[in-house]
Design a protein around this motif. Structure first.
Motif, short mmCIF file in Angstrom:
data_model
loop_
_atom_site.label_atom_id
_atom_site.label_comp_id
_atom_site.label_asym_id
_atom_site.label_seq_id
_atom_site.Cartn_x
_atom_site.Cartn_y
_atom_site.Cartn_z
N LEU B 224 40.90 23.75 1.40
CA LEU B 224 40.70 23.13 2.44
C LEU B 224 38.55 23.25 1.59
O LEU B 224 38.40 22.58 1.52
N TYR B 225 38.52 24.45 0.83
CA TYR B 225 36.90 25.24 0.13
C TYR B 225 37.34 23.98 -0.86
O TYR B 225 36.21 22.63 -1.23
N ASN B 226 38.51 23.74 -1.52
CA ASN B 226 38.49 23.10 -3.08
C ASN B 226 38.30 21.94 -2.93
O ASN B 226 37.91 20.93 -3.97
N ALA B 227 39.42 20.59 -2.12
CA ALA B 227 39.93 20.13 -1.78
C ALA B 227 38.59 19.21 -1.40
O ALA B 227 38.15 17.79 -2.00
N GLU B 254 28.85 17.88 5.69
CA GLU B 254 29.27 18.22 6.36
C GLU B 254 30.28 16.95 7.45
O GLU B 254 31.27 17.64 7.76
N LYS B 255 29.54 16.44 8.21
CA LYS B 255 30.41 15.65 9.04
C LYS B 255 30.82 14.61 8.48
O LYS B 255 32.06 14.33 9.47
N PHE B 256 30.70 13.66 7.60
CA PHE B 256 31.65 13.03 6.69
C PHE B 256 32.15 12.79 6.15
O PHE B 256 32.55 11.86 4.65
N ILE B 257 31.96 13.83 4.66
CA ILE B 257 32.63 14.24 3.29
C ILE B 257 33.45 15.32 4.35
O ILE B 257 34.57 15.30 3.86
N TYR B 258 33.00 16.64 4.48
CA TYR B 258 33.60 17.82 4.13
C TYR B 258 34.23 17.79 5.14
O TYR B 258 35.68 18.30 5.37
N GLU B 259 33.86 17.60 6.22
CA GLU B 259 34.53 17.36 7.55
C GLU B 259 35.78 16.94 7.85
O GLU B 259 37.74 17.21 7.87
N PRO B 260 36.26 15.90 7.25
CA PRO B 260 37.17 14.67 7.50
C PRO B 260 37.96 15.19 6.24
O PRO B 260 39.25 15.27 6.43
N ARG B 263 40.39 18.04 6.67
CA ARG B 263 40.48 18.05 8.85
C ARG B 263 42.31 17.06 8.27
O ARG B 263 42.97 16.97 8.61
N GLU B 264 41.77 15.78 6.87
CA GLU B 264 43.09 16.06 6.11
C GLU B 264 44.37 16.54 5.66
O GLU B 264 45.24 16.71 5.62
N ILE B 265 43.15 17.58 4.85
CA ILE B 265 43.96 19.32 4.32
C ILE B 265 44.97 19.12 5.20
O ILE B 265 46.20 19.94 5.01
N ILE B 266 44.36 19.95 6.42
CA ILE B 266 44.81 21.13 7.19
C ILE B 266 45.46 19.07 8.12
O ILE B 266 47.08 20.23 8.15
N ALA B 267 46.11 18.42 7.59
CA ALA B 267 47.14 17.41 8.30
C ALA B 267 47.96 17.47 7.51
O ALA B 267 49.21 16.67 7.74
N ILE B 268 47.60 17.25 5.87
CA ILE B 268 48.98 17.51 5.39
C ILE B 268 49.45 18.67 5.44
O ILE B 268 50.90 18.32 5.59
N ALA B 269 48.72 20.07 5.31
CA ALA B 269 49.92 21.24 5.28
C ALA B 269 50.85 21.00 6.56
O ALA B 269 51.97 20.81 6.67
N PHE B 280 38.10 27.30 10.40
CA PHE B 280 38.45 27.82 8.95
C PHE B 280 37.39 26.95 8.64
O PHE B 280 36.71 26.64 7.58
N ILE B 281 37.21 25.39 9.16
CA ILE B 281 36.12 24.49 9.02
C ILE B 281 35.02 25.01 8.67
O ILE B 281 34.59 25.10 7.85
#
Lengths: 364, 364
Positions: B224-227, B254-260, B263-269, B280-281
């Motif tokens: 989440l952090y690294n990607a 945070e709203k338009f780079i980090y959070e999306p 969320r994509e990492i969460i979706a892949i996992a 954890f976001i």
């Protein structure tokens, strides 16, 4: 101080911004010999006043020790001789988020005041040879209607690929093609002034300059290149062919950055009723593949100068938001480049970040 | 040459990669005094053999002139004394797209060969303290089943924030928290070896080291952090708090780079059946806001070193593609950073771009 003197019968042209674009613009006007060319040269004034410009131009060849009719170190200096400037050509970067003193509206004010004092009835024609969209808004919103009474706003869209490669040294790689028209395409005065400018600028066999009846169409079209390619090169700090060749499978940059970004510009323009043909996507990518060129935003980042981010990406995104056009690629590029722009502002002392509180202290 | 000598009763540990992470790992093992610590120190060997390390650590305080039990300039050197290394701890960058000679599988081969020669029945425990996901695949795919017969693969997920700030100088900003477990969570040998490593590494009151029964969960969580954050800082070349404060409206990063991106990492996992909690976001963004820190990829770009792009973004995107998970934010970051990585490779002489043909000439 002005070097040289006005010797040509014809309109007086003042060029503000002596970078790669401004100097070739000045040279083209001087070459035609139908107007008096004054140039405001900030950083290179000393060297140009001593030895003139050294130009390597694909249109005009190699030129040494060239000077326009007059050169001035500042705007104020250009006004001391009480000349009415018929055309004020602005070839500076357009950076509305930069310091107030370098905004186009700030730069123009003393010139328009001087022109009005010299001849209150005569028309001042302002030609903005700059990138981006909606850049005229800053002028229209800053000045009163009275102040704009005798002002005609002309829009110049230039394809040139010209760069200042050193003090007083200009390298023009791409043929100069300039399209001129009124920001307001219904403005008859602007149409006539455009034709007059074309007459003093056109050098047959050397450059191409045409009247553009659809300025907004032309600006959106050029934005295909600037919003997608110029921006990306600034982020990754590579020239354009490298951005294509260095991609995964050698196709990911065009397929997954340039094409989607360009399609989003086409969609925004369409939301305004302006149809940009899809074939221009391939057109711009093919141009890019075959010319070793670093676009302006990439060069700006390298030189620690502010980038034209707002007129190239910020303004299109505002239109997209107004018209509910989804622009995920452009928006991510914009949010990333906003950080780069802020980094440049911090380096230039335009904003301060407190490393103790980890907060931004002030912005300009 | 090896400096010092093995004097402690306990397993022999060889650490490969003497950067910010490797040196604190070595120090933690040495401090516990339950194993013999050998370190392969490439670039800083001379200074460390002369004056030792200078460490400024939030866990252990300021330490001067420190050396582990043995130091070696090369892997070959570390094998000359015919020691069986019970634990081989790899704290190098993991860059599968880099030169073959620096790939983890290449580095490990002579050590495993030596261990087998010394004692063909004894288990070699390989602990990869590295970022990213699916990094064990390179080893599993490169070695034969026979070669892996007596090899146990351990996964170390470390949160530390430690950087080499100069030759032989280490600055550890964030508390060392290490999670160790088998890449294969059902592997009993890996479980036992993890427990043994934890025993020799744990310094109560100084660091935190725990057995991680769900290594893959922990790796996706750290991604989440690294990607999202590590990658972005590398693109814009800013420390983490600046990426937050420099954003449009101070919230766009945070709203338009980090959070999306997160969320994509969460979706892949999730597409792999691994559920990372959304809280954890905020957790990672809040950590980021309060620590002046430049993540590894940002530092790598600054130092003209290759970045861990493939294990941090390339591998997750492969999983996303396999499972049809849309990851537009990660994919754009990946395609942009691929260009930066290629730029670094060109600067390091690992690829050549011909400026005449405008084509890539070769890749390694």
């Amino acid at each position: 101080m002005s070097a040289g003197g006005s010797t040509v019968k014809g309109p007086n042209v003042l060029i503000i911004g002596a970078g790669g674009v401004g100097v070739i613009t000045a040279y083209s006007l001087w070459f035609k010999n139908k107007c008096n060319v004054s140039v405001v040269i900030r950083s290179d004034y000393e060297i140009v006043s001593q030895v003139g410009y050294s130009i390597d131009s694909c249109d005009y060849g190699k030129i040494e020790n060239w000077r326009p009719h007059s050169i001035h170190k500042t705007i104020e200096d250009s006004l001391s001789s009480k000349i009415f400037y018929d055309f004020i050509v602005v070839t500076t970067k357009n950076i509305p988020d930069g310091p107030v003193a370098s905004r186009v509206s700030t730069i123009l004010r003393p010139i328009l005041t001087s022109n009005t004092e010299i001849d209150p009835k005569k028309e001042s024609n302002i030609l903005l040879i700059q990138n981006g969209i909606d850049l005229e808004n800053e002028i229209i919103q800053t000045y009163s209607r009275d102040e704009l009474e005798n002002v005609t706003l002309l829009s110049g869209i230039q394809f040139i690929g010209s760069t200042k490669i050193g003090p007083g040294k200009i390298h023009q790689l791409g043929k100069d093609r300039l399209f001129v028209g009124g920001f307001d395409s219904c403005d008859i005065k602007a149409r006539n002034a455009s034709q007059e400018f074309i007459e003093i600028y056109s050098n047959e066999g050397y450059n191409i300059v045409e009247f553009e009846p659809r300025v907004r169409y032309a600006r959106w079209k050029k934005l295909l290149y600037n919003a997608a390619i110029n921006t990306t090169t600034a982020l990754v700090q590579l020239d354009v062919p490298r951005t294509l060749e260095f991609a995964k499978n050698k196709d990911h940059t065009e397929k997954f950055i340039y094409e989607p970004a360009m399609r989003e510009i086409i969609a925004i323009a369409a939301s305004e009723g302006i149809i940009i043909e899809e074939e221009f996507i391939d057109f711009f990518i093919n141009i890019s593949r075959n010319l070793l060129f670093k676009p302006s935003m990439c060069v700006d980042r390298e030189k620690n100068q502010l980038m034209e981010l707002e007129i190239i990406l910020g303004n299109p995104i505002k239109v997209a938001e107004k018209n509910n056009v989804p622009v995920p690629t452009l928006f991510l590029l914009y949010n990333l480049l906003t950080l780069v722009q802020s980094k440049l502002k911090e380096e230039l002392g335009l904003l301060k970040f407190d490393e103790k509180t980890l907060k931004l202290q002030s912005t300009t």
